[in-house]
Design an enzyme around this catalytic site. Structure first.
Site, PDB file in Angstrom:
ATOM      1  N   LYS A  52      -4.917 -15.208  -6.581  1.00  0.00           N
ATOM      2  CA  LYS A  52      -5.793 -14.879  -5.453  1.00  0.00           C
ATOM      3  C   LYS A  52      -7.183 -15.492  -5.660  1.00  0.00           C
ATOM      4  CE  LYS A  52      -3.233 -10.638  -4.519  1.00  0.00           C
ATOM      5  NZ  LYS A  52      -3.112  -9.188  -4.752  1.00  0.00           N
ATOM      6  N   GLN A  96      -6.221  -4.173  -7.300  1.00  0.00           N
ATOM      7  CA  GLN A  96      -4.843  -4.592  -7.558  1.00  0.00           C
ATOM      8  C   GLN A  96      -3.987  -3.380  -7.935  1.00  0.00           C
ATOM      9  OE1 GLN A  96      -3.630  -7.809  -7.158  1.00  0.00           O
ATOM     10  NE2 GLN A  96      -1.629  -6.893  -7.542  1.00  0.00           N
ATOM     11  N   ASP A 119      -7.053  -5.698   2.243  1.00  0.00           N
ATOM     12  CA  ASP A 119      -5.631  -5.492   1.945  1.00  0.00           C
ATOM     13  C   ASP A 119      -4.943  -4.731   3.081  1.00  0.00           C
ATOM     14  OD1 ASP A 119      -4.419  -6.627  -0.230  1.00  0.00           O
ATOM     15  OD2 ASP A 119      -5.074  -5.097  -1.666  1.00  0.00           O
TER      16      ASP A 119
END
Ligand code: NAP
Length: 292
Positions: A52, A96, A119
Site C-alpha cells: 500500500k 491494518q 477503508d
C-alpha cells in the site's frame, strides 16, 4: 477456456487516474497523505502495508508509517487515532487488520473520523453504502465491482452469488452489487447455507470470499459464469522457495476450463483493492481541500 481477468492492468488505470488527481492537488499545495497503522510483526500484514505504501508513493502521495509493537494498549491506539483525526495534514487513516486479540477492532474502527475512513469500515461509511449515499466504499468490494464493470457482460439482472458474509468483503459487496447502478440479483452464502453447490451453480457471477483454499470446484459453477476469486490463502508447498504459495478460494485450473471469465490469485482482486484505496485517499484529500 476462460478469459483470465488482468486485475493488475485494470488497477493500473485507476492508479494513474489517482496520480493525475494527486498532481492537481499538489498544485493547490495539498499532498494527499494516508496514515498507515500496523501493530505487531505479522509477515502477511507487513507485506500488505508495504504494498500500500509503495502504491501511495507511486501516485505522488505521502504515507505516515506508524508501526507499533503488538503489545500496544487499546487506549494508546485510540489516543493515536484521535491525534490523527485532528491532524490536518493526514487525509486518510488505515489501521491494518487483524489487530492483536486484546484490542477491540470495533472500538478502533469506530474511533476513526468518517471523513478519513478510506477503508470504508466505519459504521457511518457502511450505513451510507446501505442507504445508497455517497461515502467511502470498502476497497475490496469496490474493486470487485470495478472489475466486473470492465467485463463485456450484462450486470443488470445478472444473478450474483457471494460466497462469504464478512463485514469487509461479503456483506458490503452484496449491497454494492444490488444497488440500482449495478442492479444484480444477489444471493449470499455462508457456512449455514444448505447445498452450497446447487446455489453457486445458478450464478452468472460467482464471487468467492470464504478464505478456504480451492473450495470452489468446477462442478460448483455454471458453464460460462464470471468467477471472481477473493481468497488469499497460504498453502504449504515444499517446492516453493518460501515453503508456501498463495492459493485462492477457487480451483483455478479446473474452473477456468468451464467459466467464461476468471480472476487469478495473485493478480486479480488484490491489485484492485490497493487501487481503490489510493482512489479513496485522493477523494479524502479533495474533500478536505473543499474541491468537491
Ligand atoms: P472471513 O471474515 O473469514 O469470512 C469468510 C466468510 O466465508 C464467512 O462469512 C464464512 O461463513 C464463509 N465461509 C467460510 N467457509 C465456508 C464454506 N465452506 N462454505 C460457505 N461459506 C463459508 O474472511 P474475509 O475477511 O471476508 O476474507 C475472505 C478471503 O478473502 C480470505 O482468504 C482473505 O484473505 C481474502 N481477502 C482478500 C482481499 C484482497 O484484497 N484480495 C481482501 C480481503 C480479504 P460464516 O459467516 O458462516 O462463518
Amino acid at each position: 477456456m476462460a478469459v483470465i481477468i488482468d486485475g493488475r492492468a485494470i488497477a493500473q488505470k485507476i492508479r494513474e487516474d489517482a496520480k493525475r488527481r494527486t498532481a492537481a492537488l499538489l498544485e493547490r499545495g495539498i499532498r494527499p497523505c494516508l496514515a498507515v497503522v500496523l501493530l505487531g510483526e505479522d509477515p502477511a500484514s507487513a507485506s500488505y502495508v508495504n504494498a500500500k505504501e509503495k502504491a501511495l508513493a507511486e501516485a505522488g502521495m505521502d504515507s505516515r508509517d506508524l508501526r507499533l509493537p503488538a503489545s500496544t494498549s487499546e487506549a494508546d491506539l485510540l489516543a493515536l487515532i484521535a491525534s490523527l483525526n485532528r491532524d490536518s495534514l493526514v487525509h486518510g487513516i488505515l489501521v491494518q487488520l487483524p489487530l492483536p486479540r486484546h484490542i477491540r477492532e470495533e472500538r478502533v474502527i469506530t474511533a476513526i473520523d468518517p471523513a478519513k475512513d478510506v477503508d470504508g469500515f466505519h459504521p457511518v461509511s457502511l450505513g451510507k453504502l446501505v442507504l445508497g449515499q455517497t461515502g467511502f466504499i470498502p476497497c475490496t468490494p469496490n474493486g470487485i465491482a470495478a472489475l466486473l464493470r470492465e467485463l463485456p457482460i450484462t450486470l443488470n439482472g445478472a444473478h450474483a452469488v457471494v460466497l462469504g458474509r464478512s463485514n469487509i468483503v461479503g456483506k458490503p459487496l452484496a449491497i454494492l452489487l444490488s444497488r440500482r447502478d449495478i442492479n444484480a440479483t444477489v444471493t449470499i452464502c455462508h457456512t449455514g447455507t444448505k447445498d452450497l453447490a446447487s446455489i453457486t451453480r445458478q450464478a452468472d457471477i460467482l464471487i468467492a470470499a470464504a478464505g478456504k483454499p480451492a473450495l470452489v470446484s468446477a462442478d460448483m459453477i455454471k458453464a460460462g459464469a464470471a468467477v471472481i476469486d477473493v481468497g488469499v490463502n497460504r498453502v504449504e508447498d515444499p517446492s516453493a522457495k518460501k515453503g508456501w504459495r498463495l492459493r485462492g478460494d477457487v480451483d483455478f485450473k479446473a474452473v477456468s476450463e468451464k467459466a467464461a471469465y476468471i480472476t487469478p490469485v495473485p493478480g486479480g482482486v488484490g491489485p484492485m483493492t490497493i487501487a481503490m484505496l489510493i482512489r479513496n485517499v485522493a477523494e479524502a484529500a479533495e474533500q478536505a481541500g473543499n474541491l468537491h
